[in-house]
Scaffold this active site. Structure first.
Site, PDB file in Angstrom:
ATOM      1  N   SER A  53       0.831  -1.199   0.000  1.00 25.21           N
ATOM      2  CA  SER A  53       0.000   0.000   0.000  1.00 25.21           C
ATOM      3  C   SER A  53       0.870   1.256   0.000  1.00 25.21           C
ATOM      4  CB  SER A  53      -0.960  -0.054   1.192  1.00 25.21           C
ATOM      5  OG  SER A  53      -2.019   0.853   1.020  1.00 25.21           O
ATOM      6  N   ASP A  72      -5.378  -4.599  -2.248  1.00 26.19           N
ATOM      7  CA  ASP A  72      -4.361  -4.131  -1.301  1.00 26.19           C
ATOM      8  C   ASP A  72      -3.606  -5.291  -0.647  1.00 26.19           C
ATOM      9  OD1 ASP A  72      -3.204  -3.006   1.239  1.00 26.19           O
ATOM     10  OD2 ASP A  72      -4.131  -1.189   0.441  1.00 26.19           O
TER      11      ASP A  72
END
Length: 460
Positions: A226, A333
């Site tokens: 991320s 993610d």
């Protein structure tokens, strides 16, 4: 004393191995104080040298009582490994019989190659470790895409550039950094950095990286999830200058993140337009963006393609940001499966693993709830507030998993931030400043861990 590994250098590309051996020995002697012997293998028998900042110095060793050159090599190596941290074998003048005899002693082979998935050297004993060094395309050469096997060290400087028996200290900074990375891989001193996700809190990674380099702790490879991938991309591409750009561009980044609720291509464009190097395979410092494969639920490293696409896949927070399709695979993610990607680094050759966890404990962030019934209902219906709830909830869910993943790390930095939320990207400079004041105790632990490896003979 522990028996030192004997190292053989091989190359499939016609590199000047004798000169490269000299410089590698000097790098270990100069940077880490290792005692390095170099054995030049000749048909009439071996000759021993000591690596020093001034180049090769002849070693005064007791003459062997054995007349056979092959047996003389055995005798010499048996004595040298008790006195030196590493013995490097210069095979340039070796005949086939000597090379075969060398292979009985070799613990590690440094193999310079363009194709890391090609055939590895066969003339080494079973169990010997082959350290692959990938020769990257020089900056002025047409770029060609290559996939590198895990654990590969990357060298942008062409080995032919080291011809002429120059001294290590006379090389330019880029050449010394390149050789030093190879020397760390050889001696078990490779440093890997795992940067966790956490939205704007991830700006704390910048302070950690700055402090590491200021203390002389090298960073040889970076894995990121991320926002950790964003920091990793800017550092791997452009070093500290890249991190300065990331901090200075916090406002455009904030717009790119919110635009990614429609399509994460906005984040891809933000990264691409600001980096010098745009391909994952072309980076000299390997960068490993980690994303979650929706089909399997497993964390995967995006190893090839544009850096921006890897960052985009790693940061596609489900429910808020759009997913990313790479090679027909749907990615979200990386924090869903491995918010601190420390477990990805051992197989990449990292000997010292440093993790950075920026997720905050519940209570560190305050949200508005409304003071009466009307305002409470308004806040309940507010889509922006709901997005913030999602971010904080995901933070809570991924924090525990991230802490479990960080057990692979030798040292973990836990950022302590106040007054900032994970969506406060425009406050990047303030987050960095907070982290600079907070990171000191962790840096001290890292310095001690690195000091153990960096002392003479201290590699793993």
């Amino acid at each position: 004393m522990t028996v030192a590994p004997v190292v053989l250098l091989e190359s499939a590309v016609g590199a000047p191995l004798s000169e490269f051996t000299d410089l590698l020995g000097q790098a270990l002697a100069v940077d880490y104080g290792d005692r390095i012997a170099i054995v030049e293998v000749r048909a009439e028998g071996p000759v021993a040298w000591r690596a020093s900042p001034e180049g090769r110095i002849p070693l005064a060793v007791a003459p062997t009582t054995v007349d056979d050159p092959l047996a003389a090599l055995d005798d010499l190596l048996d004595r040298l490994v008790l006195e030196f941290h590493y013995v490097l074998l210069d095979p340039n003048r070796a005949d086939p019989d000597l090379v075969n005899r060398i292979s009985m002693h070799v613990d590690r082979v440094i193999y310079l190659t363009y194709d890391t998935f090609g055939a590895l050297p066969a003339a080494v004993r079973p169990g010997a470790q082959v350290l692959v060094v990938a020769l990257l395309d020089p900056p002025d050469a047409p770029y060609s895409r290559r996939l590198y096997r895990p654990g590969t060290t990357r060298l942008r400087v062409p080995p032919a550039q080291f011809a002429g028996r120059r001294l290590y200290r006379e090389l330019d900074l880029a050449e010394r950094h390149a050789l030093s990375r190879v020397a760390r891989a050889l001696s078990g001193r490779t440093v890997g950095l795992a940067l966790g996700g956490g939205g704007a809190w991830g700006y704390a990674h910048v302070a950690l990286i700055e402090s590491l380099l200021a203390e002389g702790v090298p960073i040889d490879l970076v894995a990121g999830v991320s926002f950790g991938s964003v920091c990793g991309a800017f550092f791997a591409s452009d070093g500290l200058a890249g991190l300065e750009t990331l901090v200075a561009e916090c406002t455009p980044l904030a717009f790119a993140v919110w635009a990614s609720t429609v399509s994460t291509s906005a984040l891809d464009r933000f990264v691409r337009r600001r980096l010098t190097e745009t391909w994952l395979e072309a980076l000299e410092v390997p960068f490993l963006p980690v994303a979650t494969n929706v089909s399997t639920g497993e964390a995967e490293v995006i190893r090839m393609g544009r850096i921006g696409l890897g960052v985009r896949a790693s940061g596609s927070l489900p429910g808020l940001l759009s997913p990313t399709i790479v090679g027909g695979v749907r990615f979200v993610d990386g924090g869903i499966s491995a918010n601190i990607p420390a477990s990805m680094l051992p197989s990449e050759g990292a000997d010292l693993i440093i993790a950075s966890n920026v997720l905050q404990h519940p209570g560190f962030t305050r949200v508005r709830t409304g003071g009466n019934r009307f305002t409470r209902v308004a806040f309940e219906l507010d889509p922006i507030a709901r997005a913030k709830d999602l971010i904080l909830s995901m933070s809570t869910l991924t924090r525990q998993g991230g802490e479990l993943m960080s057990v692979c790390a030798h040292v973990t930095y836990q950022a302590r931030l106040t007054g900032v939320a994970p969506w406060d990207f425009m406050r990047g400079p303030q987050i960095v400043e907070q982290a600079r004041r907070d990171v000191g105790p962790t840096i001290e632990r890292i310095r001690q861990a690195w000091g153990t490896l960096a002392r003479p003979g201290g590699g793993s």
